[in-house]
Scaffold this motif. Structure first.
Motif, PDB file in Angstrom:
ATOM      1  N   PRO A  43     -63.269  23.152  18.718  1.00 35.70           N
ATOM      2  CA  PRO A  43     -63.297  24.097  19.835  1.00 35.70           C
ATOM      3  C   PRO A  43     -63.722  25.500  19.414  1.00 35.70           C
ATOM      4  O   PRO A  43     -64.316  26.236  20.206  1.00 35.70           O
ATOM      5  CB  PRO A  43     -61.860  24.104  20.348  1.00 35.70           C
ATOM      6  N   ALA A  44     -63.447  25.864  18.152  1.00 37.38           N
ATOM      7  CA  ALA A  44     -63.807  27.201  17.699  1.00 37.38           C
ATOM      8  C   ALA A  44     -65.316  27.392  17.647  1.00 37.38           C
ATOM      9  O   ALA A  44     -65.817  28.506  17.787  1.00 37.38           O
ATOM     10  CB  ALA A  44     -63.210  27.450  16.309  1.00 37.38           C
ATOM     11  N   ALA A  45     -66.046  26.292  17.453  1.00 33.45           N
ATOM     12  CA  ALA A  45     -67.500  26.389  17.348  1.00 33.45           C
ATOM     13  C   ALA A  45     -68.187  26.255  18.699  1.00 33.45           C
ATOM     14  O   ALA A  45     -69.412  26.392  18.779  1.00 33.45           O
ATOM     15  CB  ALA A  45     -68.024  25.307  16.397  1.00 33.45           C
ATOM     16  N   ALA A  51     -74.008  29.760  22.732  1.00 35.18           N
ATOM     17  CA  ALA A  51     -74.873  30.927  22.612  1.00 35.18           C
ATOM     18  C   ALA A  51     -76.188  30.564  21.922  1.00 35.18           C
ATOM     19  O   ALA A  51     -77.274  31.002  22.331  1.00 35.18           O
ATOM     20  CB  ALA A  51     -74.154  32.029  21.836  1.00 35.18           C
ATOM     21  N   ALA A  52     -76.113  29.735  20.864  1.00 38.11           N
ATOM     22  CA  ALA A  52     -77.326  29.329  20.151  1.00 38.11           C
ATOM     23  C   ALA A  52     -78.211  28.449  21.024  1.00 38.11           C
ATOM     24  O   ALA A  52     -79.444  28.574  21.011  1.00 38.11           O
ATOM     25  CB  ALA A  52     -76.948  28.589  18.869  1.00 38.11           C
ATOM     26  N   ALA A  96     -78.604  24.788  29.816  1.00 39.37           N
ATOM     27  CA  ALA A  96     -77.908  25.713  28.912  1.00 39.37           C
ATOM     28  C   ALA A  96     -77.185  26.821  29.667  1.00 39.37           C
ATOM     29  O   ALA A  96     -76.102  27.259  29.253  1.00 39.37           O
ATOM     30  CB  ALA A  96     -78.901  26.313  27.917  1.00 39.37           C
ATOM     31  N   HIS A  97     -77.747  27.271  30.781  1.00 38.93           N
ATOM     32  CA  HIS A  97     -77.165  28.416  31.479  1.00 38.93           C
ATOM     33  C   HIS A  97     -76.296  28.038  32.679  1.00 38.93           C
ATOM     34  O   HIS A  97     -75.390  28.797  33.047  1.00 38.93           O
ATOM     35  CB  HIS A  97     -78.279  29.375  31.941  1.00 38.93           C
ATOM     36  N   PRO A 101     -72.023  26.272  30.189  1.00 39.47           N
ATOM     37  CA  PRO A 101     -70.870  27.181  30.307  1.00 39.47           C
ATOM     38  C   PRO A 101     -69.723  26.596  31.133  1.00 39.47           C
ATOM     39  O   PRO A 101     -68.540  26.874  30.851  1.00 39.47           O
ATOM     40  CB  PRO A 101     -71.468  28.414  31.001  1.00 39.47           C
ATOM     41  N   VAL A 102     -70.066  25.783  32.116  1.00 37.64           N
ATOM     42  CA  VAL A 102     -69.011  25.153  32.918  1.00 37.64           C
ATOM     43  C   VAL A 102     -68.219  24.164  32.069  1.00 37.64           C
ATOM     44  O   VAL A 102     -66.991  24.062  32.184  1.00 37.64           O
ATOM     45  CB  VAL A 102     -69.623  24.449  34.148  1.00 37.64           C
ATOM     46  N   LEU A 103     -68.923  23.417  31.202  1.00 37.19           N
ATOM     47  CA  LEU A 103     -68.226  22.501  30.304  1.00 37.19           C
ATOM     48  C   LEU A 103     -67.281  23.254  29.379  1.00 37.19           C
ATOM     49  O   LEU A 103     -66.168  22.801  29.100  1.00 37.19           O
ATOM     50  CB  LEU A 103     -69.236  21.706  29.476  1.00 37.19           C
TER      51      LEU A 103
END
Length: 593
Positions: A43-45, A51-52, A96-97, A101-103
């Motif tokens: 989860p930390a990654a 972002a990448a 990606a956008h 982010p929802v996931l």
């Protein structure tokens, strides 16, 4: 003009290299992002991966979105390839956008799900994120549609395979998002957020196999209210039927294959591979015997309980007072490593069948009770539930049509016959014919030998290997209600089961042969029709230590096997979950279009 064309070509080459690097990088990041979002990754990654990914897809979209690229997409030869790259770049950037982010937020919502003071789940956060997950699912549907319109035959060879890989990864992500959408939409309501729900739980026992997994050994009535689940009461199978006639009208084909016992005996509810039929009949039997309707039906088995016990830790369960001396204690501690053997085999050596079934129900109730403990994080339970569902050991049916529609197409629904998503699946099912618990000693495996294109269609060859691990003296050392009664069709200690093979919908009848590595004896299997499928059945009898392999050949006509775009597809083989093997094999096969 030549100079202008040369400059344009150089600019296109520069943009193509930039787009290629960015798309390759984005494709490599998607599996890690999907794994992290589903709870299997770090989860930390997750935020860094997101972002990448957005940076990569943004670069690819910028490189392929200008007027020069749009004009070049109309050129002969290279134009379709440039158009395809631009479509892929824009689609992945939308993913990606608007999806990823929802996931990330959904993963965080699950991880931070709190408990209510009474031990239930606080469902408000999950309900709040549900509309965004639903929109993400809609976005992915649109993305897959855009990608599906690309004609792979017009794309240059160096880009054809990477494009298919990206499409496959988008499909995988779509599956994850669809699951999240169903969970966010269904879980709050089904867990009683809008009012109490009651569910009938069928505790299946794989030691006496039925098509769906095992004979219902015990029943329990569950109540879900405000995110909290409790066991209202436990009922033995002897308190539910048998009924003189089926509690509900049976499909004539199902009645011909499984007999009317499917609708009259609770022990035979799981003869059919169609769990909605099982659940509807179970709800009817419950209403007829107990005088109450239920909001849904669940089914699970001891292996699924063992998965949950790895999260909850061992539970302590009382044994019948008259059996305490045989146990050496008034209670038994049940842990993840011994639960299956205890519930499906060992308990029958010290308890009568009715007592053993009641003990099984007590263990189930104890595990469900532990799941509501404050020290059990809800997010930690999800991997165990996913594993049980993937092995087809967890089945769910709702009495509400809208919820059934949302469940359709999932393994949880167990709709082998009616679901379009299972239409191309092959079924390999086992039904124990011995009144005992001998299929605890049955080792089974399903293996795809080959799948090849022929002039008639795709020919899939599957080996089903069955072996008895029973001790040589099983007929004398095991209790009668385990080994089977004397004087029956087979000696006590024998494993005997009906093997039913269901061909994919609209496919030819499957061919069965025994010992494919030796004499390859064709089996004179009985054939029948079941909801648009050919069904071939044969009986396998195994003395202690015996084994056999049945080879299944299933031919699918071209019209049933062609995949859009001609890209490879997957063969799903649904099988009976046993005490030692799961119930699903998925293997890549050619489309043969």
């Amino acid at each position: 003009m030549l100079l202008v064309l040369a400059v344009c070509a150089l600019l296109l080459a520069r943009d193509a290299r930039a787009a290629s690097r960015a798309l390759t990088s984005a494709g490599d990041r998607m599996p890690a992002l999907e794994a992290a979002a589903s709870g299997d990754g770090d989860p930390a990654a997750l935020s860094a991966q997101l972002a990448a990914l957005q940076r990569d897809t943004g670069e690819a979209r910028a490189a392929t979105g200008g007027p020069l690229w749009a004009a070049a997409a109309h050129l002969p030869a290279v134009g379709p390839t440039l158009h395809a790259v631009a479509v892929i770049a824009a689609a992945l950037d939308d993913v990606a956008h608007d999806v990823a982010p929802v996931l990330v937020d959904a993963r965080e919502t699950v991880a931070l799900t709190a408990r209510t003071p009474d031990g239930g789940l606080d469902l408000d956060a999950l309900r709040a994120v549900a509309p965004r997950v639903q929109q993400a699912d809609a976005t992915l549907t649109d993305v897959r549609s855009r990608l599906g319109q690309i004609d792979a035959d017009e794309v240059m060879d160096p880009l054809a395979q990477p494009m298919e890989t990206l499409r496959g990864r988008v499909d995988d992500l779509a599956s994850t998002v669809a699951t999240a959408d169903r969970a966010a939409t269904l879980l709050p309501a089904m867990l009683g957020a809008d009012g109490p729900r009651t569910y009938l739980l069928l505790a299946m026992n794989n030691a006496e196999l039925r098509t769906a997994g095992g004979i219902p050994g015990a029943l329990a009535l569950l109540r879900a209210d405000g995110g909290r689940i409790e066991v209202v009461r436990q009922v033995s199978t002897g308190e539910v039927g048998p009924f003189p006639t089926p509690v509900l009208p049976l499909d004539p084909q199902a009645a011909a294959v499984f007999t009317e016992r499917l609708g009259t005996h609770v022990q035979d509810l799981t003869l059919t591979p169609e769990f909605p039929t099982t659940a509807t009949l179970a709800a009817g039997m419950w209403a007829a015997s107990q005088g109450e309707d239920v909001d849904g039906v669940l089914a699970t088995d001891p292996v699924a309980l063992a998965h949950l016990l790895r999260v909850t830790g061992p539970v302590e369960v009382a044994v019948p007072p008259d059996a305490a001396a045989r146990f050496g204690s008034p209670t038994v501690t049940v842990g993840p490593d011994d639960a299956v053997a205890l519930l499906e085999n060992q308990i029958y050596t010290v308890l009568e069948p009715e007592q053993a079934d009641a003990f099984y129900a007590q263990v189930t109730a104890a595990v469900l009770g532990r799941l509501g403990s404050p020290d059990i994080a809800p997010a930690d339970v999800l991997p165990a539930l996913r594993q049980a569902a993937a092995e087809r050991r967890l089945l769910v049916w709702s009495a509400r049509p809208d919820e059934r529609q949302r469940l359709d197409g999932t393994l949880l629904a167990g709709a082998f016959l009616s679901s379009p998503s299972a239409a191309g699946a092959l079924g390999v099912f086992l039904d124990d014919t011995v009144v005992g618990k001998m299929t605890w000693y049955l080792d089974s495996s399903v293996h795809l030998v080959s799948s090849r294109c022929t002039a008639q269609g795709r020919l899939d060859t599957v080996d089903v290997t069955l072996a008895s691990t029973a001790p040589a003296d099983a007929g004398t050392v095991l209790p009668r209600y385990v080994a089977g009664p004397p004087g029956g069709d087979v000696p006590p200690g024998t494993v005997r089961a009906v093997l039913r093979v269901a061909a994919p919908r609209d496919a030819d009848a499957p061919r069965l042969q025994r010992d494919p590595g030796g004499a390859a004896i064709p089996l004179g299997a009985q054939t029948a029709r079941l909801d648009g499928r050919h069904l071939a059945s044969t009986t396998v009898t195994l003395a202690p230590g015996d084994s056999t392999t049945v080879r299944v050949e299933s031919l699918l006509p071209h019209a049933a096997t062609a995949a859009p775009g001609g890209h490879p597809t997957t063969l799903d083989v649904w099988s009976t979950p046993t005490a030692h093997a799961g119930g699903l094999l998925s293997a890549p096969v050619p489309a043969c279009g």
